[in-house]
Design an enzyme around this catalytic site. Structure first.
Site, short mmCIF file in Angstrom:
data_model
loop_
_atom_site.label_atom_id
_atom_site.label_comp_id
_atom_site.label_asym_id
_atom_site.label_seq_id
_atom_site.Cartn_x
_atom_site.Cartn_y
_atom_site.Cartn_z
N HIS A 87 0.68 -13.94 3.69
CA HIS A 87 0.43 -12.56 4.11
C HIS A 87 -0.57 -11.86 3.20
O HIS A 87 -1.11 -10.82 3.57
CB HIS A 87 1.75 -11.77 4.22
N ASP A 118 5.19 -18.61 4.55
CA ASP A 118 4.45 -17.54 3.88
C ASP A 118 3.79 -18.02 2.59
O ASP A 118 3.87 -17.38 1.55
CB ASP A 118 5.34 -16.33 3.59
N SER A 201 3.04 -9.63 -4.53
CA SER A 201 3.12 -10.79 -3.65
C SER A 201 2.14 -11.88 -4.07
O SER A 201 0.95 -11.62 -4.29
CB SER A 201 2.81 -10.38 -2.20
#
Length: 349
Positions: A87, A118, A201
């Protein structure tokens, strides 16, 4: 995250930090500087451990700037491969990567993304000399209560470090699609109290041995709270899965063995007479797939898998994330109003 907005917010945060620092020093009341007492030896030892880990690992954590997002990454090898979240890269193919030294941004290109877990790998076009790869540990040995550090670029604040513990292991978490999420359901995640904010992230969750045991990916949200945030509840993809996926992408340019179980259907959530989710309707059965082998067909409604009750497509994904390809289990379903069950040998995603 909007990059422009991020940079404005970063500037605002920097100003707040400056004011807070001045306020703190001005209110100390220490005129001679001689009242400070030495910290206990144990505290000094722990502080030394923190600082050693940060010194060893932080140079391997980078900031990744995509057109529509800003995130982090971890140097995987000395050839310039960097692992991050799918992402973070989104639909982009090229990126600007800034190392912990804060030097001029480097150009990187996407090798491959695997949204189902992911994860993604990008590669620097021209890896600088002395590029240091992080050491990835065995996440299966992570224990609740273990001290960990999260390293990354939260809100664009590069080379930031937060501290916490492993709060739980073996969590299965479904990621939303809003805000650029992939919608993935990921098993065996490491839960941590270390702060995970937008921009963290793709960074590193590190133990005090300097081993990366996870890739911070998302923080929990609570719709009943004002801003939706649930502080102190973050999740990291376990390093064992990261290594499995990254090694395949680097070797073959794609994931060839996902290790994730599949039922072999296309389905949708259906509602019962009370208008509540009541199962997953089979829209299509994959030829030669697990469901086909168990005798399921279009129109059946899956209501259970093993011991798990299935009410939504998300709950089916979560149940499958906890299983393995080749595993035998029982699928419960409704056909023409009658409940049936069959043994199924799960396939691979």
């Amino acid at each position: 995250m909007d990059v422009t907005r991020t940079r404005v917010l970063v500037a605002a945060l920097a100003a707040v930090a400056l004011v807070g620092g001045c306020s703190s020093s001005g209110s100390s009341g220490d005129s001679g500087g001689s009242t400070t007492q030495a910290a206990p030896a144990a505290a000094n030892d722990l502080q030394d451990d923190y600082q050693k880990v940060i010194k060893d690992v932080l140079p391997s954590v980078v900031q990744i700037d995509a057109a529509e997002s800003l995130g982090s990454g971890v140097v995987y090898d000395d050839k310039g491969h960097i692992v991050t979240n799918a992402h973070v890269v989104g639909e982009e193919k090229t990126f600007k990567v800034t190392t912990a030294t804060g030097e001029q941004a480097l150009t990187a290109r996407l090798v491959a993304a695997y949204p189902e877990q992911d994860l993604a790998v990008v590669k620097l076009d021209d890896p600088p000399g002395g590029l240091k790869a992080a050491a990835f540990g065995d996440s299966t040995k992570a224990e609740v209560g273990q001290i960990v550090l999260a390293m990354g670029s939260p809100l664009g604040l590069s080379s930031s470090v937060t501290q916490g513990i492993v709060s739980a292991t073996g969590r299965t978490v479904s990621e939303g699609r809003t805000g650029g999420g992939t919608g993935a359901t990921i098993g065996n995640m490491v839960q941590t109290s270390a702060a995970i904010n937008p921009g963290n992230s793709g960074g590193a969750l590190v133990d005090l041995g300097g081993q990366v045991i996870g890739i911070p990916t998302l923080a929990a949200t609570d719709p009943d709270m004002g801003d939706g945030a649930a502080p102190g509840i973050g999740f990291a993809i376990p390093s064992s899965m990261v290594k499995t996926v990254a090694d395949q992408i680097i070797k073959d340019g794609k994931v060839t063995d996902s290790g994730r179980a599949a039922l072999g259907i296309t389905g949708r959530t259906v509602l019962g007479d009370d208008y509540r989710p009541a199962g997953v309707a089979v829209v299509e059965v994959t030829k030669d797939g697990a469901a086909a082998g168990a005798g399921l067909r279009a129109g059946d409604i899956v209501t259970g898998l093993g011991d798990a009750e299935i009410t939504t497509i998300e709950s089916l994904s979560e149940a499958l994330a906890a299983d393995r390809p080749g595993q035998k289990t029982r699928v419960t379903y409704v056909r023409d109003g009658d409940e049936k069950s069959a043994e199924v040998t799960l396939g691979e995603m």
